[in-house]
Design a protein around this motif. Structure first.
Motif, PDB file in Angstrom:
ATOM      1  N   SER A 140       0.852  -1.177   0.000  1.00  0.00           N
ATOM      2  CA  SER A 140       0.000   0.000   0.000  1.00  0.00           C
ATOM      3  C   SER A 140       0.886   1.224   0.000  1.00  0.00           C
ATOM      4  O   SER A 140       1.695   1.420   0.913  1.00  0.00           O
ATOM      5  N   THR A 141       0.764   2.047  -1.014  1.00  0.00           N
ATOM      6  CA  THR A 141       1.699   3.152  -1.205  1.00  0.00           C
ATOM      7  C   THR A 141       0.962   4.480  -1.181  1.00  0.00           C
ATOM      8  O   THR A 141       0.015   4.683  -1.943  1.00  0.00           O
ATOM      9  N   ASP A 142       1.376   5.395  -0.309  1.00  0.00           N
ATOM     10  CA  ASP A 142       0.814   6.743  -0.257  1.00  0.00           C
ATOM     11  C   ASP A 142       1.698   7.699  -1.040  1.00  0.00           C
ATOM     12  O   ASP A 142       2.926   7.690  -0.887  1.00  0.00           O
ATOM     13  N   LEU A 143       1.063   8.524  -1.848  1.00  0.00           N
ATOM     14  CA  LEU A 143       1.769   9.533  -2.627  1.00  0.00           C
ATOM     15  C   LEU A 143       1.099  10.878  -2.361  1.00  0.00           C
ATOM     16  O   LEU A 143      -0.129  10.978  -2.436  1.00  0.00           O
ATOM     17  N   SER A 144       1.869  11.907  -2.061  1.00  0.00           N
ATOM     18  CA  SER A 144       1.306  13.210  -1.712  1.00  0.00           C
ATOM     19  C   SER A 144       1.577  14.229  -2.803  1.00  0.00           C
ATOM     20  O   SER A 144       2.664  14.252  -3.392  1.00  0.00           O
TER      21      SER A 144
END
Lengths: 88, 227
Positions: B140-144
């Protein structure tokens, strides 16, 4: 800082900054069943693309579309599909 | 005839008299309410389409499982995990379909060759922030992002683990692992690794690749601020 900034007069929101990486459309092509395309044409920036499958597309069809550097490759593409691509 | 070029501080070309881009054709909100499978809901969104690109935001994991031309329309099937959450969408297409910002102030650049408009600051142009590609999404990858990011699902990753024919009779059941769930919250885009769903297909002649996988999963992130 030199530059150009365009705002919406009604809201003041910035539409374009000259320092932005602006998105450009380079082209759209009808996809043959297989092939590849190098995105250059003098355009600058990184590659983006999107494809729309034709009316004969099945969700189970084992299509392949890949990006390597500035080369977009595809195979087993249903008839009537298009590729839209550009740089940003 | 004089030409026109603007370059940024890195000397990259920003706008010239040959500028072209897609513009916002329509936007809206839909809800996935029809039962899909594996605790998920779907909705078919039918939009007039020429060379369209569709971006979406959803606070629940969401993906487009199919997109198919039908006449002059494109039918996008959205699936939302759990269902219930609204899907906001922005559909970009050739600028001749765009509604211009209603303002008297504008910058217009025309092509010297034929006088056609190459750039009009009143057009809500598509703004790509990032093009992402993974051979396998790492969990699960968060990108801002600054602004309001929306997701364009360019290529859905999948892996078919097994295929069983005849369950139930006359159907093919297979388990496909997909890797294109995307969730947006504020300025964060979350993309999730492999998940699975059971799919029954009533086509007795369907042929599926067994134990196969796609080589890349690809997204674009579009800034939809102020649209």
């Amino acid at each position: 800082m030199p530059g150009l900034r365009i705002r919406r007069p009604d809201t003041g929101a910035v539409i374009l900054e000259i320092t932005d990486r602006i998105t450009r459309l380079v082209g759209t092509i009808a996809l043959p069943v297989s092939g590849s395309l190098v995105v250059d044409g003098g355009a600058e920036g990184d590659v983006w693309f999107f494809y729309n499958f034709g009316p004969t597309y099945s969700t189970n069809q084992d299509t392949s579309v890949t990006l390597s550097g500035r080369t977009i490759s595809w195979s087993n593409i249903p008839a009537g599909s298009t590729l839209t691509y550009g740089v940003y | 005839m004089p030409s026109f070029k603007i370059r940024n501080t890195n000397s990259n070309l920003v706008i010239d008299h040959n500028y072209a881009n897609l513009g916002l054709r329509t936007k809206g909100v839909v809800a996935a309410t029809a039962v899909f499978t594996y605790n998920s809901k779907f909705v078919d969104l039918v939009l007039p389409n020429d060379q369209g690109v569709i971006a979406f935001r959803c606070t629940s994991p969401c993906m487009i499982v199919s997109s198919q031309q039908s006449g002059g329309n494109m039918v996008y099937r959205f699936v939302v995990s759990g269902g219930g959450a609204n899907i906001e969408y922005w559909h970009f297409d050739l600028v001749k379909y765009s509604t211009l910002y209603n303002t008297p102030a504008r910058l217009i650049i025309r092509r010297p060759s034929d006088g056609q408009v190459a750039f009009d600051s009143r057009t809500p142009y598509m703004r790509v922030r990032q093009f992402l590609s993974w051979n396998q999404i790492p969990g699960s990858t968060d990108l801002s992002y600054a602004g309001t990011p929306a997701v364009v699902q360019v290529k859905r990753g999948w892996s078919i683990n097994r295929a069983i024919t005849g369950i139930p009779p006359g159907q093919t059941q297979f388990i496909v692992w997909v890797s294109s769930w995307a969730t947006t919250n504020g300025g964060t885009v979350n993309v999730r690794g492999l998940d699975y769903m059971n799919i029954n297909d009533t086509n007795p002649n369907a042929v599926y690749p067994d134990n196969n996988f796609s080589e890349q999963t690809m997204y674009m992130v579009i800034d939809v601020s102020n649209f």
